[in-house]
Motif scaffolding. Sequence first.
Motif, mmCIF file in Angstrom:
data_model
loop_
_atom_site.group_PDB
_atom_site.id
_atom_site.type_symbol
_atom_site.label_atom_id
_atom_site.label_comp_id
_atom_site.label_asym_id
_atom_site.label_seq_id
_atom_site.Cartn_x
_atom_site.Cartn_y
_atom_site.Cartn_z
ATOM 1 N N ASN A 112 10.403 5.026 11.615
ATOM 2 C CA ASN A 112 8.953 4.923 11.787
ATOM 3 C C ASN A 112 8.374 3.828 10.922
ATOM 4 O O ASN A 112 7.562 3.019 11.379
ATOM 5 N N ASN A 113 8.795 3.806 9.658
ATOM 6 C CA ASN A 113 8.313 2.768 8.729
ATOM 7 C C ASN A 113 8.678 1.388 9.247
ATOM 8 O O ASN A 113 7.869 0.465 9.205
ATOM 9 N N ALA A 114 9.946 1.253 9.697
ATOM 10 C CA ALA A 114 10.430 -0.055 10.164
ATOM 11 C C ALA A 114 9.531 -0.581 11.274
ATOM 12 O O ALA A 114 9.219 -1.772 11.314
ATOM 13 N N TYR A 172 3.131 6.576 -3.351
ATOM 14 C CA TYR A 172 3.096 5.138 -3.613
ATOM 15 C C TYR A 172 3.067 4.386 -2.297
ATOM 16 O O TYR A 172 3.903 4.589 -1.427
ATOM 17 N N ARG A 173 2.119 3.515 -2.212
ATOM 18 C CA ARG A 173 2.025 2.690 -1.007
ATOM 19 C C ARG A 173 1.692 1.281 -1.422
ATOM 20 O O ARG A 173 0.839 1.066 -2.278
ATOM 21 N N VAL A 174 2.366 0.321 -0.776
ATOM 22 C CA VAL A 174 2.130 -1.072 -1.160
ATOM 23 C C VAL A 174 0.713 -1.459 -0.745
ATOM 24 O O VAL A 174 -0.045 -2.003 -1.532
ATOM 25 N N ASP A 175 0.368 -1.109 0.433
ATOM 26 C CA ASP A 175 -0.970 -1.436 0.941
ATOM 27 C C ASP A 175 -1.604 -0.140 1.420
ATOM 28 O O ASP A 175 -1.304 0.345 2.517
ATOM 29 N N LYS A 191 6.409 0.677 11.894
ATOM 30 C CA LYS A 191 5.036 0.632 11.398
ATOM 31 C C LYS A 191 4.731 -0.682 10.676
ATOM 32 O O LYS A 191 3.687 -1.283 10.845
ATOM 33 N N TYR A 192 5.667 -1.082 9.829
ATOM 34 C CA TYR A 192 5.394 -2.239 8.961
ATOM 35 C C TYR A 192 5.999 -3.522 9.521
ATOM 36 O O TYR A 192 6.257 -4.453 8.765
ATOM 37 N N SER A 193 6.276 -3.517 10.841
ATOM 38 C CA SER A 193 6.787 -4.742 11.474
ATOM 39 C C SER A 193 5.760 -5.251 12.473
ATOM 40 O O SER A 193 5.020 -4.460 13.060
ATOM 41 N N GLY A 250 -0.111 7.127 7.561
ATOM 42 C CA GLY A 250 0.907 7.469 6.555
ATOM 43 C C GLY A 250 0.353 8.354 5.452
ATOM 44 O O GLY A 250 -0.848 8.338 5.163
ATOM 45 N N THR A 251 1.245 9.129 4.845
ATOM 46 C CA THR A 251 0.825 10.009 3.757
ATOM 47 C C THR A 251 1.308 9.491 2.402
ATOM 48 O O THR A 251 0.886 9.974 1.351
ATOM 49 N N GLY A 252 2.230 8.528 2.417
ATOM 50 C CA GLY A 252 2.788 8.039 1.151
ATOM 51 C C GLY A 252 3.828 8.986 0.573
ATOM 52 O O GLY A 252 4.282 8.831 -0.546
ATOM 53 N N GLY A 254 6.566 10.116 2.728
ATOM 54 C CA GLY A 254 7.767 10.065 3.572
ATOM 55 C C GLY A 254 9.010 9.647 2.801
ATOM 56 O O GLY A 254 10.034 10.341 2.823
ATOM 57 N N LEU A 255 8.943 8.510 2.092
ATOM 58 C CA LEU A 255 10.131 8.023 1.382
ATOM 59 C C LEU A 255 10.496 8.939 0.211
ATOM 60 O O LEU A 255 11.671 9.104 -0.111
ATOM 61 N N ALA A 256 9.450 9.557 -0.413
ATOM 62 C CA ALA A 256 9.729 10.484 -1.520
ATOM 63 C C ALA A 256 10.548 11.657 -1.001
ATOM 64 O O ALA A 256 11.552 12.060 -1.622
ATOM 65 N N ARG A 308 -3.640 -0.058 4.803
ATOM 66 C CA ARG A 308 -2.797 -0.243 5.986
ATOM 67 C C ARG A 308 -2.024 1.033 6.285
ATOM 68 O O ARG A 308 -1.962 1.506 7.411
ATOM 69 N N SER A 309 -1.454 1.588 5.210
ATOM 70 C CA SER A 309 -0.660 2.811 5.374
ATOM 71 C C SER A 309 -1.514 3.927 5.963
ATOM 72 O O SER A 309 -1.099 4.625 6.886
ATOM 73 N N ARG A 310 -2.678 4.051 5.372
ATOM 74 C CA ARG A 310 -3.556 5.123 5.824
ATOM 75 C C ARG A 310 -3.956 4.913 7.287
ATOM 76 O O ARG A 310 -3.960 5.836 8.078
ATOM 77 N N ALA A 344 17.409 -2.268 9.223
ATOM 78 C CA ALA A 344 16.767 -3.513 8.789
ATOM 79 C C ALA A 344 15.687 -3.907 9.779
ATOM 80 O O ALA A 344 15.898 -3.849 10.985
ATOM 81 N N ASP A 345 14.522 -4.278 9.229
ATOM 82 C CA ASP A 345 13.457 -4.732 10.127
ATOM 83 C C ASP A 345 13.094 -6.174 9.806
ATOM 84 O O ASP A 345 13.606 -6.749 8.843
ATOM 85 N N GLN A 346 12.232 -6.731 10.627
ATOM 86 C CA GLN A 346 11.816 -8.121 10.403
ATOM 87 C C GLN A 346 10.331 -8.152 10.032
ATOM 88 O O GLN A 346 9.621 -9.080 10.381
HETATM 89 P P1 ADP Z 1 3.782 5.925 4.246
HETATM 90 O O1 ADP Z 1 3.407 7.180 4.816
HETATM 91 O O2 ADP Z 1 2.689 5.184 3.572
HETATM 92 O O3 ADP Z 1 4.580 5.065 5.145
HETATM 93 P P2 ADP Z 1 6.263 6.153 2.868
HETATM 94 O O4 ADP Z 1 6.684 6.975 1.702
HETATM 95 O O5 ADP Z 1 7.014 6.316 4.109
HETATM 96 O O6 ADP Z 1 4.725 6.337 3.057
HETATM 97 O O7 ADP Z 1 6.385 4.632 2.411
HETATM 98 C C1 ADP Z 1 5.880 4.214 1.188
HETATM 99 C C2 ADP Z 1 5.426 2.776 1.232
HETATM 100 O O8 ADP Z 1 6.542 1.901 1.302
HETATM 101 C C3 ADP Z 1 4.638 2.409 2.404
HETATM 102 O O9 ADP Z 1 3.269 2.683 2.206
HETATM 103 C C4 ADP Z 1 4.848 0.926 2.568
HETATM 104 O O10 ADP Z 1 3.970 0.207 1.743
HETATM 105 C C5 ADP Z 1 6.240 0.741 2.035
HETATM 106 N N1 ADP Z 1 7.242 0.646 3.118
HETATM 107 C C6 ADP Z 1 8.040 1.636 3.590
HETATM 108 N N2 ADP Z 1 8.847 1.164 4.555
HETATM 109 C C7 ADP Z 1 8.570 -0.139 4.713
HETATM 110 C C8 ADP Z 1 9.070 -1.176 5.569
HETATM 111 N N3 ADP Z 1 10.031 -0.957 6.458
HETATM 112 N N4 ADP Z 1 8.531 -2.431 5.422
HETATM 113 C C9 ADP Z 1 7.570 -2.678 4.534
HETATM 114 N N5 ADP Z 1 7.041 -1.744 3.678
HETATM 115 C C10 ADP Z 1 7.536 -0.474 3.791
#
Ligand code: ADP
Length: 624
Positions: free
Chosen positions: A515-517, A562-565, A519-521, A574-576, A578-580, A568-570, A543-545
């Motif tokens: 989903n992230n791949a 933690y979210r980079v942006d 979402k953030y592509s 996104g809940t921030g 998922g990766l945790a 955008r995530s919101r 791997a995404d581009q």
């Molecule tokens: P979210 O619900 O915000 O996606 P995640 O825990 O899944 O929360 O991801 C945390 C943050 O990691 C994301 O907000 C995003 O900034 C960054 N991230 C995760 N996957 C990718 C990806 N494939 N490319 C770029 N940034 C990513």
Amino acid sequence: MKRKLRWYQSIQFKIAFVFAMMLIITLEIVGAVFVQQMESQNLRTFKNQISLQRYVSTNLTNELSRTSTTSANKQIRILLSDANIPSTANTEIRVIDNKGTIRGTNEANNQTIVGQKTTDNAVKKVIYNNSGGSESTTYDAETNQYYYTKITPLIKQSSGSSTPVGVVYIRASLKSVYNSISQVTTIYLLAAIIAVGLGLILSLVISRAITVPITEMKEQTLRIARGDYSGQVKIYGNDELGQLAIAVNNLSVRVEEAQESTESERRRLNSVMAHMTDGVIATDRRGNVTIINETAVEFLDVDSDQAIGQSILDILNIRKQYTLRDLLEDPDEIMLDFSTDDHDLILQAYFSLIQRESGFISGLACVLHDVTEQQKIDQDRKQFVSNVSHELRTPLTSVRSYIEALSDGAWKDPEIAPKFLKVTQEETDRMIRMINDLLTLSRMDSGTQKLNLELVNLNELFNYVLNRFDMIIDSNEQNERSDKHYTIKREFTKRDLWVEIDTDRFTQVLDNIMNNAIKYSPDGGVVTCRLIETHNNVIMSIADQGLGIPRADIPHVFDRFYRVDKARSRAQGGTGLGLAISKEVVQSLGGKIWVESREGHGSTFYISLPYEPYDEGDDLWDEV
Ligand code: ADP
């Protein structure tokens, strides 16, 4: 410190010297008194011997009173030669009348002087002054002898009157007297020299008897001081020195025992200190470090040798905030931050006084406890609570404003109302998702989340998950994420990889990363999925581009919320979390998850799981 003794400083010399001096003084006094006594005794005897007997002097007086000089002289001569004078004294006796004429002498070969006038002044003095006689001792340089001279007046007593008629002159050599005295003195001196010599030898023997054991004891105490307890002092007798020797031997044993016990105590303390997880520093009264253990050295990053002797204020870097008096008067705990760029280190320092029983403060003890982890957990907990509140407040606020707008009349608007309702529904869904994610995390944290482990063919599972994403693309007309186009590439190993996992949880992880791949592509990207095996791991990568992750954010993307942006995530729902959650799941399966990414070039997420390859496995399953 061993100081060389000069020979004259030694007890041996002192005893011998005192002994000899005492002997010499004693002998000197005794000798002086003795010789003096003997001299006066001998002189008295000598004088007695040479003095004329009473009857001789009476007869002489009578002869001098006679008028006939010639017959008188004859008589005088007879009287003198008969006088019992010892010949050894070489005595010369002369009789001189009151006119100064020599009337007789006892010297047979000197009779010519009879009838001559006397020339002796002393004699003249007695005659003419009519004095009571004289006595003198003179030294004759010619003969090198002492002479005793006595001039006695001869007085004629008649009918109450006394008339001097002449004098008797006696001169005798004292040689015999002094000879005998000097003989005795020589013998005495010889005896004294022998006595002093013997005394010296005796005193040396005695002093050696004292100094030899003392020297041995001195050597032994020096050995004890050096830490060599093997020696024993020889005990020569049961006197004071013997008792001292016994005491020294006892002392040696006691010191050795005490030394051993302090040594073992020290070793024990050292090993306790070395293995302590807390740092320990002890100082003296002035606050200078006397002891510092290994842990403290590591904490403070100092050299242990250099630390010794330094002030504790400098070592702990608290000179600006505290004085030694502060620490001594109110020894309490303080927090110290020793964090560097590389690592965090927060220490709690507990101070206490080192006091003697008398209350005298002999130093300060400081225990350093590493509270970095505790502080971090504390910090994380606070951060988490604040995050949760913040994350929930944002959607709630927006839901409320939409509902307010609706209730203010927007519900009547057939254009806006459905949109507003859709937004509130989406936001509520997101909140529910977040709460569910939080619940999952909390269950994993508390360990109540049970894993349903089963042996799964990972190739199949991965394929299954990816197929679902392919289907989403295929049915993209109806799909929510219809605006995105992407291609999934599979690069799988041919081998079937059987791994023990919890299928549901692991599917969730793969879903999340996929989903992230997407979402953030950007639109039209390629997602490459790989599955490979190493010696004892399987590694899956996606791997995404896409956007990629800035380098500084990479270590944090697995942190909760933690979210980079953020925006955008919101916006993407996104809940921030998922990766945790993914990280927790992978770790609970004994695996690892990490990411490599270049900003603007895409990201690659890796999951490695432990894997035990068994070659016959395939055949075995085929047969079944
Ligand atoms: P979210 O619900 O915000 O996606 P995640 O825990 O899944 O929360 O991801 C945390 C943050 O990691 C994301 O907000 C995003 O900034 C960054 N991230 C995760 N996957 C990718 C990806 N494939 N490319 C770029 N940034 C990513």
